[in-house]
Design a protein around this motif. Structure first.
Motif, PDB file in Angstrom:
ATOM      1  N   ILE A 117       0.840  -1.198   0.000  1.00 42.04           N
ATOM      2  CA  ILE A 117       0.000   0.000   0.000  1.00 42.04           C
ATOM      3  C   ILE A 117       0.873   1.246   0.000  1.00 42.04           C
ATOM      4  O   ILE A 117       0.614   2.195  -0.748  1.00 42.04           O
ATOM      5  CB  ILE A 117      -0.964   0.002   1.209  1.00 42.04           C
ATOM      6  N   ALA A 118       1.912   1.257   0.804  1.00 43.37           N
ATOM      7  CA  ALA A 118       2.803   2.412   0.869  1.00 43.37           C
ATOM      8  C   ALA A 118       3.470   2.669  -0.478  1.00 43.37           C
ATOM      9  O   ALA A 118       3.573   3.821  -0.921  1.00 43.37           O
ATOM     10  CB  ALA A 118       3.857   2.213   1.953  1.00 43.37           C
ATOM     11  N   LEU A 119       3.907   1.619  -1.142  1.00 43.10           N
ATOM     12  CA  LEU A 119       4.542   1.774  -2.448  1.00 43.10           C
ATOM     13  C   LEU A 119       3.546   2.296  -3.477  1.00 43.10           C
ATOM     14  O   LEU A 119       3.845   3.219  -4.232  1.00 43.10           O
ATOM     15  CB  LEU A 119       5.152   0.448  -2.915  1.00 43.10           C
ATOM     16  N   ARG A 120       2.345   1.720  -3.500  1.00 41.03           N
ATOM     17  CA  ARG A 120       1.325   2.174  -4.448  1.00 41.03           C
ATOM     18  C   ARG A 120       1.005   3.649  -4.216  1.00 41.03           C
ATOM     19  O   ARG A 120       0.918   4.437  -5.164  1.00 41.03           O
ATOM     20  CB  ARG A 120       0.067   1.332  -4.330  1.00 41.03           C
ATOM     21  N   ASP A 121       0.850   4.045  -2.961  1.00 42.66           N
ATOM     22  CA  ASP A 121       0.559   5.436  -2.647  1.00 42.66           C
ATOM     23  C   ASP A 121       1.717   6.345  -3.044  1.00 42.66           C
ATOM     24  O   ASP A 121       1.505   7.446  -3.559  1.00 42.66           O
ATOM     25  CB  ASP A 121       0.248   5.602  -1.161  1.00 42.66           C
ATOM     26  N   ALA A 122       2.944   5.896  -2.816  1.00 40.67           N
ATOM     27  CA  ALA A 122       4.117   6.693  -3.180  1.00 40.67           C
ATOM     28  C   ALA A 122       4.191   6.903  -4.688  1.00 40.67           C
ATOM     29  O   ALA A 122       4.489   8.008  -5.155  1.00 40.67           O
ATOM     30  CB  ALA A 122       5.393   6.013  -2.670  1.00 40.67           C
ATOM     31  N   VAL A 123       3.895   5.866  -5.450  1.00 45.43           N
ATOM     32  CA  VAL A 123       3.911   5.990  -6.912  1.00 45.43           C
ATOM     33  C   VAL A 123       2.828   6.952  -7.365  1.00 45.43           C
ATOM     34  O   VAL A 123       3.062   7.835  -8.197  1.00 45.43           O
ATOM     35  CB  VAL A 123       3.759   4.610  -7.589  1.00 45.43           C
ATOM     36  N   ARG A 124       1.637   6.833  -6.818  1.00 44.53           N
ATOM     37  CA  ARG A 124       0.545   7.733  -7.207  1.00 44.53           C
ATOM     38  C   ARG A 124       0.841   9.178  -6.800  1.00 44.53           C
ATOM     39  O   ARG A 124       0.557  10.108  -7.540  1.00 44.53           O
ATOM     40  CB  ARG A 124      -0.780   7.253  -6.633  1.00 44.53           C
ATOM     41  N   ASP A 125       1.423   9.369  -5.607  1.00 42.64           N
ATOM     42  CA  ASP A 125       1.807  10.713  -5.183  1.00 42.64           C
ATOM     43  C   ASP A 125       2.857  11.285  -6.129  1.00 42.64           C
ATOM     44  O   ASP A 125       2.792  12.453  -6.507  1.00 42.64           O
ATOM     45  CB  ASP A 125       2.352  10.698  -3.754  1.00 42.64           C
ATOM     46  N   ALA A 126       3.836  10.459  -6.489  1.00 45.28           N
ATOM     47  CA  ALA A 126       4.906  10.909  -7.387  1.00 45.28           C
ATOM     48  C   ALA A 126       4.336  11.260  -8.763  1.00 45.28           C
ATOM     49  O   ALA A 126       4.721  12.272  -9.362  1.00 45.28           O
ATOM     50  CB  ALA A 126       5.992   9.839  -7.499  1.00 45.28           C
ATOM     51  N   LEU A 127       3.420  10.439  -9.272  1.00 38.29           N
ATOM     52  CA  LEU A 127       2.778  10.750 -10.557  1.00 38.29           C
ATOM     53  C   LEU A 127       1.990  12.050 -10.473  1.00 38.29           C
ATOM     54  O   LEU A 127       2.044  12.879 -11.382  1.00 38.29           O
ATOM     55  CB  LEU A 127       1.834   9.618 -10.970  1.00 38.29           C
ATOM     56  N   ALA A 128       1.263  12.231  -9.393  1.00 36.72           N
ATOM     57  CA  ALA A 128       0.435  13.430  -9.231  1.00 36.72           C
ATOM     58  C   ALA A 128       1.276  14.692  -9.158  1.00 36.72           C
ATOM     59  O   ALA A 128       0.822  15.771  -9.553  1.00 36.72           O
ATOM     60  CB  ALA A 128      -0.437  13.304  -7.979  1.00 36.72           C
ATOM     61  N   ALA A 129       2.515  14.577  -8.686  1.00 34.14           N
ATOM     62  CA  ALA A 129       3.387  15.737  -8.539  1.00 34.14           C
ATOM     63  C   ALA A 129       4.074  16.137  -9.851  1.00 34.14           C
ATOM     64  O   ALA A 129       4.635  17.223  -9.943  1.00 34.14           O
ATOM     65  CB  ALA A 129       4.442  15.456  -7.463  1.00 34.14           C
TER      66      ALA A 129
END
Length: 185
Positions: A117-129
């Motif tokens: 979950i942490a990795l998925r959230d980190a990837v989505r946060d990075a994409l959103a940025a």
């Protein structure tokens, strides 16, 4: 029926043929919507708008590109429209989706659920940025499987610009993910 036959039938009003036609591309179209919008609620809206627009504009598909490319372009445009509408509210929401399957362990049997979950959230946060043009290019390439030429046509830029955007997007993603997990440095 092959894709050409499905297209003819769908243009004649056959809803099942249209469902079969877009169904073959649903995973990639969903990935494009989700990774541009960065949250499931907006992605669902983008997907719905995509299907409606594709059905209503099927007569405009000229066959100069593959049907999947045309459909991905509609999906990206709808997802970007939703992102632009909510641009004023840049607060990122909770991206965990209870309906989305999560792999509980890696293929080798390791990795805890919370790490996934942490990795998925980190990837989505990075994409959103990422800047919008970079995010669109990387999503269309990695999740939509579009060629450089297709992305260039979609974004209205040259192939070299697409390659540059992809390179810069990957560099920024890697840097943001290293910030999330300094042990990856």
């Amino acid at each position: 029926m092959d894709e050409a036959e499905l297209l003819v039938a769908a243009r004649s009003g056959d809803q099942q043929a249209f469902a079969d036609l877009v169904g073959a591309h649903r995973t990639h179209v969903w990935a494009v919507c989700l990774n541009i919008c960065t949250n499931t609620h907006d992605a669902e809206d983008a997907l719905q708008n995509t299907l409606v627009a594709a059905w209503q504009n099927l007569h405009k598909f000229r066959g100069e590109a593959k049907f999947s490319t045309w459909l991905h372009r509609i999906a990206a445009n709808n997802a970007l429209a939703i992102v632009r509408k909510r641009k004023a509210n840049t607060h990122l929401t909770d991206f965990t989706d209870p309906e989305q399957p999560i792999q509980l362990v890696d293929d080798d049997g390791s990795a805890a659920f919370d790490e996934q979950i942490a990795l998925r959230d980190a990837v989505r946060d990075a994409l959103a940025a990422l800047p919008e043009d970079f995010r669109e290019a990387i999503v269309l390439r990695e999740f939509g499987d579009l060629t450089y030429a297709d992305i260039a046509a979609h974004q209205g830029v040259g192939v070299q610009t697409v390659k540059s955007r992809l390179n810069r997007a990957r560099t920024q993603l890697a840097a943001r993910l290293r910030e999330h997990d300094p042990s990856q440095s």
